[in-house]
Design a protein around this motif. Structure first.
Motif, PDB file in Angstrom:
ATOM      1  N   GLU A  49    -151.007 -40.515 -36.967  1.00 16.05           N
ATOM      2  CA  GLU A  49    -151.710 -41.482 -36.126  1.00 16.05           C
ATOM      3  C   GLU A  49    -150.828 -42.008 -34.992  1.00 16.05           C
ATOM      4  N   GLU A  50    -149.508 -41.908 -35.157  1.00 19.62           N
ATOM      5  CA  GLU A  50    -148.584 -42.376 -34.128  1.00 19.62           C
ATOM      6  C   GLU A  50    -148.400 -41.359 -32.999  1.00 19.62           C
ATOM      7  N   LEU A  51    -148.890 -40.139 -33.180  1.00 19.72           N
ATOM      8  CA  LEU A  51    -148.739 -39.083 -32.174  1.00 19.72           C
ATOM      9  C   LEU A  51    -149.827 -39.189 -31.112  1.00 19.72           C
ATOM     10  N   ASP A  52    -149.578 -38.588 -29.979  1.00 21.46           N
ATOM     11  CA  ASP A  52    -150.518 -38.599 -28.855  1.00 21.46           C
ATOM     12  C   ASP A  52    -151.818 -37.891 -29.260  1.00 21.46           C
ATOM     13  N   PRO A  53    -152.943 -38.601 -29.306  1.00 19.36           N
ATOM     14  CA  PRO A  53    -154.201 -37.992 -29.755  1.00 19.36           C
ATOM     15  C   PRO A  53    -154.753 -36.957 -28.773  1.00 19.36           C
ATOM     16  N   TYR A  54    -154.226 -36.942 -27.547  1.00 22.50           N
ATOM     17  CA  TYR A  54    -154.719 -35.992 -26.554  1.00 22.50           C
ATOM     18  C   TYR A  54    -153.852 -34.750 -26.437  1.00 22.50           C
ATOM     19  N   ASP A  55    -152.806 -34.677 -27.223  1.00 18.96           N
ATOM     20  CA  ASP A  55    -151.937 -33.505 -27.234  1.00 18.96           C
ATOM     21  C   ASP A  55    -152.586 -32.438 -28.119  1.00 18.96           C
ATOM     22  N   ALA A  56    -152.733 -31.236 -27.604  1.00 17.13           N
ATOM     23  CA  ALA A  56    -153.399 -30.159 -28.343  1.00 17.13           C
ATOM     24  C   ALA A  56    -152.680 -29.854 -29.659  1.00 17.13           C
ATOM     25  N   ARG A  57    -151.345 -29.948 -29.679  1.00 18.48           N
ATOM     26  CA  ARG A  57    -150.598 -29.672 -30.907  1.00 18.48           C
ATOM     27  C   ARG A  57    -150.922 -30.716 -31.980  1.00 18.48           C
ATOM     28  N   THR A  58    -151.090 -31.968 -31.551  1.00 21.39           N
ATOM     29  CA  THR A  58    -151.452 -33.023 -32.497  1.00 21.39           C
ATOM     30  C   THR A  58    -152.828 -32.740 -33.082  1.00 21.39           C
ATOM     31  N   GLU A  59    -153.771 -32.350 -32.235  1.00 19.12           N
ATOM     32  CA  GLU A  59    -155.110 -32.023 -32.726  1.00 19.12           C
ATOM     33  C   GLU A  59    -155.058 -30.892 -33.737  1.00 19.12           C
ATOM     34  N   GLU A  60    -154.268 -29.858 -33.437  1.00 12.08           N
ATOM     35  CA  GLU A  60    -154.164 -28.712 -34.339  1.00 12.08           C
ATOM     36  C   GLU A  60    -153.545 -29.114 -35.671  1.00 12.08           C
ATOM     37  N   MET A  61    -152.501 -29.955 -35.619  1.00 13.43           N
ATOM     38  CA  MET A  61    -151.869 -30.409 -36.858  1.00 13.43           C
ATOM     39  C   MET A  61    -152.838 -31.229 -37.693  1.00 13.43           C
ATOM     40  N   LYS A  62    -153.568 -32.125 -37.048  1.00 12.12           N
ATOM     41  CA  LYS A  62    -154.539 -32.942 -37.782  1.00 12.12           C
ATOM     42  C   LYS A  62    -155.614 -32.064 -38.404  1.00 12.12           C
ATOM     43  N   ARG A  63    -156.096 -31.103 -37.648  1.00 18.89           N
ATOM     44  CA  ARG A  63    -157.149 -30.221 -38.139  1.00 18.89           C
ATOM     45  C   ARG A  63    -156.664 -29.452 -39.373  1.00 18.89           C
ATOM     46  N   ALA A  64    -155.441 -28.932 -39.295  1.00 20.02           N
ATOM     47  CA  ALA A  64    -154.903 -28.169 -40.430  1.00 20.02           C
ATOM     48  C   ALA A  64    -154.642 -29.078 -41.627  1.00 20.02           C
ATOM     49  N   LEU A  65    -154.001 -30.209 -41.381  1.00 20.92           N
ATOM     50  CA  LEU A  65    -153.672 -31.115 -42.476  1.00 20.92           C
ATOM     51  C   LEU A  65    -154.924 -31.633 -43.166  1.00 20.92           C
ATOM     52  N   LEU A  66    -155.895 -32.043 -42.382  1.00 20.68           N
ATOM     53  CA  LEU A  66    -157.105 -32.613 -42.961  1.00 20.68           C
ATOM     54  C   LEU A  66    -158.087 -31.553 -43.455  1.00 20.68           C
ATOM     55  N   GLY A  67    -157.750 -30.282 -43.268  1.00 21.41           N
ATOM     56  CA  GLY A  67    -158.587 -29.191 -43.762  1.00 21.41           C
ATOM     57  C   GLY A  67    -158.369 -28.907 -45.235  1.00 21.41           C
ATOM     58  N   GLY A  68    -157.579 -29.739 -45.874  1.00 22.82           N
ATOM     59  CA  GLY A  68    -157.283 -29.548 -47.289  1.00 22.82           C
ATOM     60  C   GLY A  68    -158.255 -30.296 -48.182  1.00 22.82           C
ATOM     61  N   SER A  69    -157.823 -30.545 -49.410  1.00 24.64           N
ATOM     62  CA  SER A  69    -158.687 -31.180 -50.405  1.00 24.64           C
ATOM     63  C   SER A  69    -157.916 -32.167 -51.276  1.00 24.64           C
ATOM     64  N   LYS A  70    -158.606 -33.244 -51.620  1.00 23.72           N
ATOM     65  CA  LYS A  70    -158.080 -34.212 -52.579  1.00 23.72           C
ATOM     66  C   LYS A  70    -158.276 -33.626 -53.977  1.00 23.72           C
ATOM     67  N   LEU A  71    -157.262 -33.717 -54.812  1.00 27.95           N
ATOM     68  CA  LEU A  71    -157.306 -33.147 -56.157  1.00 27.95           C
ATOM     69  C   LEU A  71    -156.923 -34.198 -57.185  1.00 27.95           C
ATOM     70  N   GLU A  72    -157.516 -34.107 -58.352  1.00 25.40           N
ATOM     71  CA  GLU A  72    -157.129 -34.985 -59.454  1.00 25.40           C
ATOM     72  C   GLU A  72    -156.614 -34.134 -60.605  1.00 25.40           C
ATOM     73  N   MET A  73    -155.478 -34.535 -61.137  1.00 23.61           N
ATOM     74  CA  MET A  73    -154.879 -33.813 -62.245  1.00 23.61           C
ATOM     75  C   MET A  73    -155.723 -34.016 -63.500  1.00 23.61           C
ATOM     76  N   ASP A  74    -155.951 -32.940 -64.248  1.00 27.42           N
ATOM     77  CA  ASP A  74    -156.732 -33.068 -65.476  1.00 27.42           C
ATOM     78  C   ASP A  74    -155.837 -33.527 -66.631  1.00 27.42           C
TER      79      ASP A  74
END
Length: 138
Positions: A49-74
């Motif tokens: 969130e501290e990175l420049d939101p208009y930088d294409a690299r920031t957008e790509e990093m956010k897209r990749a990072l948030l493309g994951g999943s929340k998991l709960e240990m059984d």
């Protein structure tokens, strides 16, 4: 360690030191997955969130990072890795879980062996370059 038929991996004891039960798994820079405990994942989000939101690299990093999943240990200390992430990283059969600072990496065992061999081959050179880059100018 193996991925079972249901896509589960056992969370190694070294990953359970802070008693985390909730994790976030996402794409790594190469063909591996990053596994964060929920607290460390939240810290990573705050840094993004501290990175420049208009930088294409920031957008790509956010897209990749948030493309994951929340998991709960059984109750057996396992996490079920979503199929799309397992397929992307080639996680079938034997896998390697490696601790890397505030997260773990989950690798296909053959890919990890090749990457590790390349890293070790360049270790001396990389250490020297890092040491030189940290020197203060006189």
């Amino acid at each position: 360690m193996k991925v079972d038929a249901k896509g589960r991996i056992a969370v190694p004891a070294f990953c359970r030191v802070n008693n985390a039960k909730v994790f976030f798994v996402t794409y790594g820079r190469k063909r591996f997955l990053r596994l964060y405990d929920w607290e460390d994942f939240s810290k990573s989000l705050n840094m993004l969130e501290e990175l420049d939101p208009y930088d294409a690299r920031t957008e790509e990093m956010k897209r990749a990072l948030l493309g994951g999943s929340k998991l709960e240990m059984d109750s057996h200390s396992r996490l079920t890795i979503p199929k799309n992430l397992r397929d992307w990283a080639g996680l079938t059969g034997e896998v390697v879980v490696a601790g890397v600072s505030s997260y773990m990496e989950i690798w296909n065992s053959e890919a990890y062996a090749a990457e590790f061999a390349a890293n070790i081959a360049d270790l001396g050179k990389n250490m020297q370059e890092i040491a030189e880059s940290r020197k203060e100018p006189r």
